[in-house]
Structures are given as structure tokens and as C-alpha cells.
Design an enzyme around this catalytic site. Sequence first.
Site, mmCIF file in Angstrom:
data_model
loop_
_atom_site.group_PDB
_atom_site.id
_atom_site.type_symbol
_atom_site.label_atom_id
_atom_site.label_comp_id
_atom_site.label_asym_id
_atom_site.label_seq_id
_atom_site.Cartn_x
_atom_site.Cartn_y
_atom_site.Cartn_z
ATOM 1 N N CYS A 1 -6.873 2.465 13.036
ATOM 2 C CA CYS A 1 -6.393 1.692 14.177
ATOM 3 C C CYS A 1 -7.230 0.415 14.290
ATOM 4 C CB CYS A 1 -6.502 2.504 15.468
ATOM 5 S SG CYS A 1 -6.037 1.519 16.918
ATOM 6 N N LEU A 55 -14.498 -1.165 -21.260
ATOM 7 C CA LEU A 55 -13.868 -1.548 -22.530
ATOM 8 C C LEU A 55 -14.558 -2.765 -23.122
ATOM 9 C CD1 LEU A 55 -10.068 -1.171 -21.598
ATOM 10 C CD2 LEU A 55 -11.591 0.490 -22.717
ATOM 11 N N GLU A 56 -15.249 -3.508 -22.239
ATOM 12 C CA GLU A 56 -16.002 -4.704 -22.659
ATOM 13 C C GLU A 56 -17.111 -4.895 -21.628
ATOM 14 O OE1 GLU A 56 -12.953 -7.677 -22.348
ATOM 15 O OE2 GLU A 56 -13.011 -7.658 -20.156
ATOM 16 N N CYS A 80 -1.192 4.182 17.108
ATOM 17 C CA CYS A 80 -2.413 4.969 16.891
ATOM 18 C C CYS A 80 -2.303 6.251 17.715
ATOM 19 C CB CYS A 80 -3.623 4.147 17.350
ATOM 20 S SG CYS A 80 -5.136 5.123 17.517
ATOM 21 N N ARG A 96 1.569 1.894 -3.610
ATOM 22 C CA ARG A 96 0.390 2.397 -4.325
ATOM 23 C C ARG A 96 0.042 3.823 -3.886
ATOM 24 N NH1 ARG A 96 -4.085 -1.743 -3.849
ATOM 25 N NH2 ARG A 96 -5.170 -0.213 -5.107
ATOM 26 N N TYR A 127 0.821 -1.214 0.000
ATOM 27 C CA TYR A 127 0.000 0.000 0.000
ATOM 28 C C TYR A 127 0.855 1.266 0.000
ATOM 29 C CZ TYR A 127 -4.104 -2.844 0.058
ATOM 30 O OH TYR A 127 -5.070 -3.739 -0.327
ATOM 31 N N HIS A 158 -14.345 1.045 -0.387
ATOM 32 C CA HIS A 158 -13.241 0.120 -0.079
ATOM 33 C C HIS A 158 -12.077 0.822 0.626
ATOM 34 C CE1 HIS A 158 -14.596 -3.008 -3.363
ATOM 35 N NE2 HIS A 158 -15.350 -3.035 -2.276
HETATM 36 C C1 BJW Z 1 -11.841 0.393 -18.315
HETATM 37 C C2 BJW Z 1 -10.739 1.082 -18.724
HETATM 38 C C3 BJW Z 1 -10.980 2.323 -19.282
HETATM 39 C C4 BJW Z 1 -10.013 -0.717 -17.955
HETATM 40 N N1 BJW Z 1 -12.223 2.771 -19.380
HETATM 41 N N2 BJW Z 1 -13.087 0.846 -18.445
HETATM 42 C C5 BJW Z 1 -19.034 -15.689 -3.218
HETATM 43 C C6 BJW Z 1 -20.068 -15.075 -3.919
HETATM 44 C C7 BJW Z 1 -20.352 -13.717 -3.759
HETATM 45 C C8 BJW Z 1 -19.591 -12.941 -2.903
HETATM 46 C C9 BJW Z 1 -18.559 -13.545 -2.214
HETATM 47 C C10 BJW Z 1 -18.294 -14.897 -2.374
HETATM 48 N N3 BJW Z 1 -17.224 -15.197 -1.594
HETATM 49 C C11 BJW Z 1 -16.824 -14.083 -0.965
HETATM 50 C C12 BJW Z 1 -17.635 -13.073 -1.329
HETATM 51 C C13 BJW Z 1 -17.540 -11.669 -0.877
HETATM 52 C C14 BJW Z 1 -16.318 -10.968 -1.444
HETATM 53 C C15 BJW Z 1 -16.316 -11.131 -2.955
HETATM 54 O O1 BJW Z 1 -16.986 -10.414 -3.683
HETATM 55 N N4 BJW Z 1 -15.528 -12.055 -3.467
HETATM 56 C C16 BJW Z 1 -15.526 -12.314 -4.922
HETATM 57 C C17 BJW Z 1 -14.105 -12.312 -5.425
HETATM 58 C C18 BJW Z 1 -16.282 -13.588 -5.175
HETATM 59 N N5 BJW Z 1 -16.442 -9.578 -1.070
HETATM 60 C C19 BJW Z 1 -15.996 -9.137 0.097
HETATM 61 O O2 BJW Z 1 -15.370 -9.825 0.886
HETATM 62 C C20 BJW Z 1 -16.318 -7.697 0.419
HETATM 63 N N6 BJW Z 1 -16.933 -7.639 1.680
HETATM 64 C C21 BJW Z 1 -18.143 -8.193 1.906
HETATM 65 O O3 BJW Z 1 -18.751 -8.843 1.068
HETATM 66 O O4 BJW Z 1 -18.612 -7.901 3.141
HETATM 67 C C22 BJW Z 1 -19.797 -8.545 3.549
HETATM 68 C C23 BJW Z 1 -19.375 -9.674 4.413
HETATM 69 C C24 BJW Z 1 -18.258 -9.543 5.149
HETATM 70 C C25 BJW Z 1 -17.879 -10.578 5.939
HETATM 71 C C26 BJW Z 1 -18.624 -11.731 5.957
HETATM 72 C C27 BJW Z 1 -19.752 -11.846 5.188
HETATM 73 C C28 BJW Z 1 -20.147 -10.792 4.419
HETATM 74 C C29 BJW Z 1 -15.058 -6.859 0.506
HETATM 75 C C30 BJW Z 1 -14.445 -6.678 -0.832
HETATM 76 C C31 BJW Z 1 -13.114 -5.938 -0.689
HETATM 77 C C32 BJW Z 1 -12.459 -5.713 -2.052
HETATM 78 N N7 BJW Z 1 -11.163 -5.234 -1.857
HETATM 79 C C33 BJW Z 1 -10.340 -4.933 -3.033
HETATM 80 C C34 BJW Z 1 -8.887 -4.626 -2.541
HETATM 81 C C35 BJW Z 1 -8.839 -3.479 -1.583
HETATM 82 C C36 BJW Z 1 -8.709 -2.151 -2.247
HETATM 83 C C37 BJW Z 1 -7.378 -1.966 -2.937
HETATM 84 O O5 BJW Z 1 -6.378 -2.581 -2.569
HETATM 85 O O6 BJW Z 1 -7.346 -1.144 -3.883
HETATM 86 O O7 BJW Z 1 -10.903 -3.859 -3.769
HETATM 87 S S1 BJW Z 1 -10.267 -6.252 -4.225
HETATM 88 C C38 BJW Z 1 -10.202 -5.224 -5.630
HETATM 89 O O8 BJW Z 1 -11.352 -5.516 -6.444
HETATM 90 C C39 BJW Z 1 -10.361 -3.802 -5.102
HETATM 91 C C40 BJW Z 1 -11.345 -3.241 -6.076
HETATM 92 O O9 BJW Z 1 -11.996 -2.121 -5.513
HETATM 93 C C41 BJW Z 1 -12.245 -4.398 -6.365
HETATM 94 C C42 BJW Z 1 -13.008 -4.291 -7.665
HETATM 95 O O10 BJW Z 1 -12.127 -4.284 -8.764
HETATM 96 P P1 BJW Z 1 -12.491 -3.422 -10.039
HETATM 97 O O11 BJW Z 1 -12.488 -1.990 -9.702
HETATM 98 O O12 BJW Z 1 -13.721 -3.957 -10.663
HETATM 99 O O13 BJW Z 1 -11.202 -3.690 -10.952
HETATM 100 P P2 BJW Z 1 -10.949 -4.828 -12.043
HETATM 101 O O14 BJW Z 1 -9.488 -4.825 -12.339
HETATM 102 O O15 BJW Z 1 -11.558 -6.106 -11.663
HETATM 103 O O16 BJW Z 1 -11.757 -4.305 -13.326
HETATM 104 C C43 BJW Z 1 -11.380 -3.135 -14.044
HETATM 105 C C44 BJW Z 1 -12.408 -2.919 -15.140
HETATM 106 O O17 BJW Z 1 -12.141 -1.696 -15.795
HETATM 107 C C45 BJW Z 1 -12.365 -4.013 -16.234
HETATM 108 O O18 BJW Z 1 -13.697 -4.471 -16.457
HETATM 109 C C46 BJW Z 1 -11.799 -3.307 -17.446
HETATM 110 O O19 BJW Z 1 -12.347 -3.785 -18.678
HETATM 111 C C47 BJW Z 1 -12.232 -1.884 -17.189
HETATM 112 N N8 BJW Z 1 -11.372 -0.874 -17.785
HETATM 113 N N9 BJW Z 1 -9.598 0.275 -18.441
HETATM 114 C C48 BJW Z 1 -13.268 1.950 -18.961
HETATM 115 N N10 BJW Z 1 -9.942 3.056 -19.726
#
Ligand code: BJW
Length: 230
Positions: free
Chosen positions: A114, A199-200, A133, A56, A53, A106
Site C-alpha cells: 500500500c 557468462l562474462e 489496501c 511477469r 508486473y 528489490h
Molecule cells: C548469467 C546467465 C547464466 C545471464 N548464468 N550468469 C549514479 C551512480 C550510482 C548510482 C546511481 C546513479 N544514479 C542513480 C543511482 C541509483 C540507482 C542506480 O543504480 N542506477 C544505475 C542504473 C546507475 N539505484 C537505485 O535507484 C536503487 N535505489 C537506491 O539507490 O536507493 C538509494 C537512494 C534512493 C533515493 C535517493 C538516493 C539514494 C534502486 C534500484 C532498483 C532496481 N530496480 C530494478 C527493477 C525492479 C525489479 C524488477 O522489475 O524486477 O531491479 S532495475 C533491474 O536491475 C532489476 C534488477 O534487480 C536490477 C539488476 O539487474 P541484474 O540482475 O544485474 O540483471 P542484468 O540483466 O543487468 O544482468 C544479468 C547478468 O546475468 C548479466 O551480467 C549476464 O551476463 C548474466 N547471465 N545468463 C550466469 N545462465
Amino acid sequence: MQKIVILTGAGISAESGLGTFRAEGGLWAQHRIEDVATPEGFARDPKLVVDFYNARRAQAAEAAPNAGHIALAELEEAFSGEVVVITQNVDDLHEKAGSRKVMHMHGALKSALCAACDHRWPAPLAMAPGDTCPACQAPTARPDIVWFGEMPYDMDEIFDHLAGADVFASIGTSGNVYPAAGFVAEARRSGAHTVEFNLEPSLVGSQFDDIRIGPASQTLPLWVSELLKG
Ligand code: BJW
């Protein structure tokens, strides 16, 4: 039309030089999710996570908003109703572009948290494992980032906004991560017109009324001028 709710993901910041997660060569190709984006990974190797981090945070500090971020800020400024940006991104490019109503579901690179007392404060450019903290003095500082298995921020307020949305736009997000990937379904249930910019088509692309394919820096300025013309 009174209320526009916008969800953004890593794709909107890609043209500002910040890497996305799931692209070939993206962040998840370089780092294991379990190591850098889970509480268990942080407990195992806090230095690895803090360094990830720190790097980043340094990169985001140098980044400038692109025409996509700027178009959304202009929309908020000129639209007669309410514009809310819900971002999954931890950078501050929406704020740098001038958006005022931004919710970081997020977390944020600029913030430290903390793990003992939940106090938040501005993160230094470089955090170190065991930083204390300022409120409770415990050596339990962590990046203020929502990792897998943790509850995203402001969910009640976000669901209220989705319930009141006339238009819901999802920009640059792949639809892999919940709850954000479920917002389009929620907005549809409330009767919102839904539009995706990518993009897609994303994994939830079939749920949108309209899909605009192309780089956000090009598709968003066009959309904003359409909206403002009425
Ligand atoms: C362009 C472009 C251009 C490129 N123009 N477009 C099973 C089923 C359903 C859910 C779950 C499951 N098992 C677990 C879960 C829950 C889990 C989850 O969803 N897991 C999945 C992987 C299945 N989620 C969680 O745990 C979340 N919490 C939660 O659900 O709490 C409730 C709960 C808690 C406890 C117990 C029970 C319930 C928390 C999610 C935390 C996500 N954290 C991250 C990392 C931290 C932040 C960081 O470091 O930056 O967040 S993961 C990462 O993915 C990051 C992002 O915010 C997140 C989403 O990614 P994003 O933004 O979509 O990026 P990409 O790379 O995937 O996509 C980019 C897109 O842009 C692409 O489509 C390109 O085409 C496009 N693009 N250039 C337009 N120029």
C-alpha cells in the site's frame, strides 16, 4: 569459514526461462525503464506498470528452479555455518528450490504494497490499478517492487551480513545497479574472499578474487561441491 553471503541477479533465473534486463532483447529492450520501473512511471500510467508486473508474475508462477538455485539450497542445508542469499530478483525461485534465508532487496512479485500505509499482503495473480489496501481501504495498492530512486529493502541487515562475510559470491548480475553493485567492495573491506559467477565479467568484475565463467546451472553445483568437501 563461518558465513557465506550470496548476491543473485537475473542471470541465475535465465535458465529457468525468465528474461534478464540488459541482454539484447531483454526486458529493458522491450520496455522503457522510466515507464515501468520508476515511481514517476507508475504515477503517469499505473495500468501499464501493473500489467507489466502481472505478466511477469504469471511467468514466474510457471517457472521452476534450475540446478543453480538448487545447488544454493543444498549449500544452505549442508554447510555447517550460515548461508544468506540476498537476491535482486523478484521471482521466488530460491524459495521454490528450498533456500530458507532469502532477502528480496528489490521486492517480490508475490507481494502487494500500500503506497499510503506501507501495509503488505499477498498479491493476487492479476493486480488492477486502484486496488484497495485491505488494511486502510485506500485505493493505493501497487506492486511491492523497488523502483529506481526508491530505497532497497533490508539495507541495514544486508550491510551487517556483508561485514561478517567470510565468502561473498555474486551470481548472474551485471553490476549496473547500485547499491547491489557496491556489495563486493563492502565485502572485500571486511576481508571476505570474493567470487563472481557470470557468462562474462560484470562491470565490477575486477574487484573479485575469483571469476567463474559459464552458466550458473553448471558453475554453481561444482562450486558447492568444492565448498562442502572443504
Ligand atoms: C548469467 C546467465 C547464466 C545471464 N548464468 N550468469 C549514479 C551512480 C550510482 C548510482 C546511481 C546513479 N544514479 C542513480 C543511482 C541509483 C540507482 C542506480 O543504480 N542506477 C544505475 C542504473 C546507475 N539505484 C537505485 O535507484 C536503487 N535505489 C537506491 O539507490 O536507493 C538509494 C537512494 C534512493 C533515493 C535517493 C538516493 C539514494 C534502486 C534500484 C532498483 C532496481 N530496480 C530494478 C527493477 C525492479 C525489479 C524488477 O522489475 O524486477 O531491479 S532495475 C533491474 O536491475 C532489476 C534488477 O534487480 C536490477 C539488476 O539487474 P541484474 O540482475 O544485474 O540483471 P542484468 O540483466 O543487468 O544482468 C544479468 C547478468 O546475468 C548479466 O551480467 C549476464 O551476463 C548474466 N547471465 N545468463 C550466469 N545462465
